[in-house]
Design a protein around this motif. Structure first.
Motif, mmCIF file in Angstrom:
data_model
loop_
_atom_site.group_PDB
_atom_site.id
_atom_site.type_symbol
_atom_site.label_atom_id
_atom_site.label_comp_id
_atom_site.label_asym_id
_atom_site.label_seq_id
_atom_site.Cartn_x
_atom_site.Cartn_y
_atom_site.Cartn_z
ATOM 1 N N PHE A 28 3.384 26.303 -15.572
ATOM 2 C CA PHE A 28 2.449 27.165 -15.970
ATOM 3 C C PHE A 28 2.319 28.519 -14.900
ATOM 4 O O PHE A 28 1.671 29.111 -14.349
ATOM 5 C CB PHE A 28 1.621 26.060 -15.454
ATOM 6 C CG PHE A 28 -0.662 27.493 -15.530
ATOM 7 C CD1 PHE A 28 -0.877 26.951 -15.009
ATOM 8 C CD2 PHE A 28 -0.845 27.542 -16.680
ATOM 9 C CE1 PHE A 28 -2.376 27.423 -14.083
ATOM 10 C CE2 PHE A 28 -2.140 27.769 -16.574
ATOM 11 C CZ PHE A 28 -2.967 28.155 -15.583
ATOM 12 N N SER A 29 2.287 27.771 -13.376
ATOM 13 C CA SER A 29 2.570 28.305 -12.076
ATOM 14 C C SER A 29 3.167 29.691 -12.220
ATOM 15 O O SER A 29 3.050 30.277 -10.627
ATOM 16 C CB SER A 29 2.516 27.349 -10.972
ATOM 17 O OG SER A 29 3.590 27.222 -10.657
ATOM 18 N N GLY A 30 4.072 29.963 -12.764
ATOM 19 C CA GLY A 30 4.593 31.235 -12.897
ATOM 20 C C GLY A 30 3.982 32.694 -13.406
ATOM 21 O O GLY A 30 4.640 32.835 -13.020
ATOM 22 N N TYR A 31 2.599 32.158 -13.881
ATOM 23 C CA TYR A 31 2.129 33.311 -15.023
ATOM 24 C C TYR A 31 1.220 33.812 -14.080
ATOM 25 O O TYR A 31 0.255 33.223 -14.108
ATOM 26 C CB TYR A 31 1.493 32.511 -16.027
ATOM 27 C CG TYR A 31 2.942 32.026 -17.046
ATOM 28 C CD1 TYR A 31 3.486 31.061 -16.735
ATOM 29 C CD2 TYR A 31 3.576 33.206 -18.138
ATOM 30 C CE1 TYR A 31 4.874 31.059 -18.234
ATOM 31 C CE2 TYR A 31 4.675 33.394 -18.359
ATOM 32 C CZ TYR A 31 4.934 31.403 -18.889
ATOM 33 O OH TYR A 31 6.538 31.972 -19.799
ATOM 34 N N ALA A 32 1.042 35.114 -15.123
ATOM 35 C CA ALA A 32 -0.705 35.223 -13.898
ATOM 36 C C ALA A 32 -1.710 34.783 -15.305
ATOM 37 O O ALA A 32 -0.739 34.856 -16.520
ATOM 38 C CB ALA A 32 -0.409 36.978 -13.713
ATOM 39 N N MET A 33 -3.187 34.874 -14.957
ATOM 40 C CA MET A 33 -3.899 34.424 -16.156
ATOM 41 C C MET A 33 -4.748 35.564 -16.495
ATOM 42 O O MET A 33 -4.901 36.097 -14.819
ATOM 43 C CB MET A 33 -4.086 33.036 -16.011
ATOM 44 C CG MET A 33 -3.167 32.235 -15.575
ATOM 45 S SD MET A 33 -1.991 31.347 -17.274
ATOM 46 C CE MET A 33 -3.635 31.897 -18.473
ATOM 47 N N GLY A 98 0.965 35.740 -18.981
ATOM 48 C CA GLY A 98 2.178 37.116 -18.878
ATOM 49 C C GLY A 98 2.318 37.211 -17.418
ATOM 50 O O GLY A 98 1.599 35.853 -15.892
ATOM 51 N N TYR A 99 3.688 37.837 -17.242
ATOM 52 C CA TYR A 99 4.504 37.219 -16.459
ATOM 53 C C TYR A 99 4.282 39.426 -14.911
ATOM 54 O O TYR A 99 4.138 39.904 -16.220
ATOM 55 C CB TYR A 99 6.052 37.351 -16.400
ATOM 56 C CG TYR A 99 6.345 36.279 -16.074
ATOM 57 C CD1 TYR A 99 7.288 36.095 -17.127
ATOM 58 C CD2 TYR A 99 6.340 35.198 -14.832
ATOM 59 C CE1 TYR A 99 7.563 34.175 -17.140
ATOM 60 C CE2 TYR A 99 6.541 33.894 -15.027
ATOM 61 C CZ TYR A 99 7.410 33.513 -15.725
ATOM 62 O OH TYR A 99 7.483 32.365 -15.724
ATOM 63 N N GLY A 100 3.879 39.937 -14.294
ATOM 64 C CA GLY A 100 3.831 40.565 -13.981
ATOM 65 C C GLY A 100 2.822 40.765 -12.301
ATOM 66 O O GLY A 100 2.207 39.974 -11.840
ATOM 67 N N VAL A 101 2.402 41.611 -11.649
ATOM 68 C CA VAL A 101 1.915 41.341 -10.427
ATOM 69 C C VAL A 101 1.019 42.666 -11.041
ATOM 70 O O VAL A 101 0.508 43.669 -11.792
ATOM 71 C CB VAL A 101 2.535 42.691 -9.203
ATOM 72 C CG1 VAL A 101 1.499 42.726 -8.232
ATOM 73 C CG2 VAL A 101 3.553 41.760 -8.825
ATOM 74 N N GLY A 102 -0.613 42.520 -10.484
ATOM 75 C CA GLY A 102 -1.449 43.321 -10.660
ATOM 76 C C GLY A 102 -2.429 43.299 -11.937
ATOM 77 O O GLY A 102 -2.091 42.033 -12.808
ATOM 78 N N PRO A 103 -3.803 43.303 -12.522
ATOM 79 C CA PRO A 103 -4.140 43.429 -13.208
ATOM 80 C C PRO A 103 -3.312 43.368 -14.610
ATOM 81 O O PRO A 103 -3.707 44.380 -15.186
ATOM 82 C CB PRO A 103 -5.575 43.676 -13.076
ATOM 83 C CG PRO A 103 -5.257 45.072 -11.947
ATOM 84 C CD PRO A 103 -4.161 44.036 -10.855
#
Length: 122
Positions: A28-33, A98-103
């Motif tokens: 879970f910790s690797g995902y942006a939410m 999801g994976y990624g940076v930013g909104p």
């Protein structure tokens, strides 16, 4: 990742409500939410998002200052606390990962929960 949103209900205008999203499966910790919402007769819209570390948060203008997103990676949980609720906040609220940076845009989220209904009475 499986996501289970909960905490919705009926609340009066000006009231508060806390939503929870429990994650299971992959790390879970690797995902942006993110939290999205869909009001009756309207398109789904972004509400709030939080980076994988919890260090960065993003809010839609419509909820900024009233909603707070947070996460507890040790418990595989993400939360959305809402204050000063308005009738226009009435919607089904969905959590997403999801994976990624930013909104991230909605299409960039890989996993979605089933939604929880929030109804704000006037």
């Amino acid at each position: 990742v499986q996501l289970q949103a909960s905490g919705g209900g009926l609340v009066q205008t000006g009231g508060s409500l806390g939503l929870s999203c429990a994650a299971s499966g992959r790390t879970f910790s690797g995902y942006a939410m993110g939290w999205f919402r869909k009001a009756p007769g309207k398109e789904r819209e972004f509400a709030a998002a939080i980076s994988w570390s919890g260090g960065t948060t993003y809010y839609a203008d419509s909820v900024k200052g009233r909603f707070t997103i947070s996460r507890d990676n040790a418990k595989n949980m993400v939360y959305l606390h809402s204050n000063s609720l308005k009738p226009e906040d009435t919607a089904v609220y969905y959590c997403a990962a999801g994976y990624g940076v930013g909104p991230l845009e909605a299409y960039e989220y890989d996993y979605w929960g089933q939604g929880t209904l929030v109804t704000v009475s006037s």
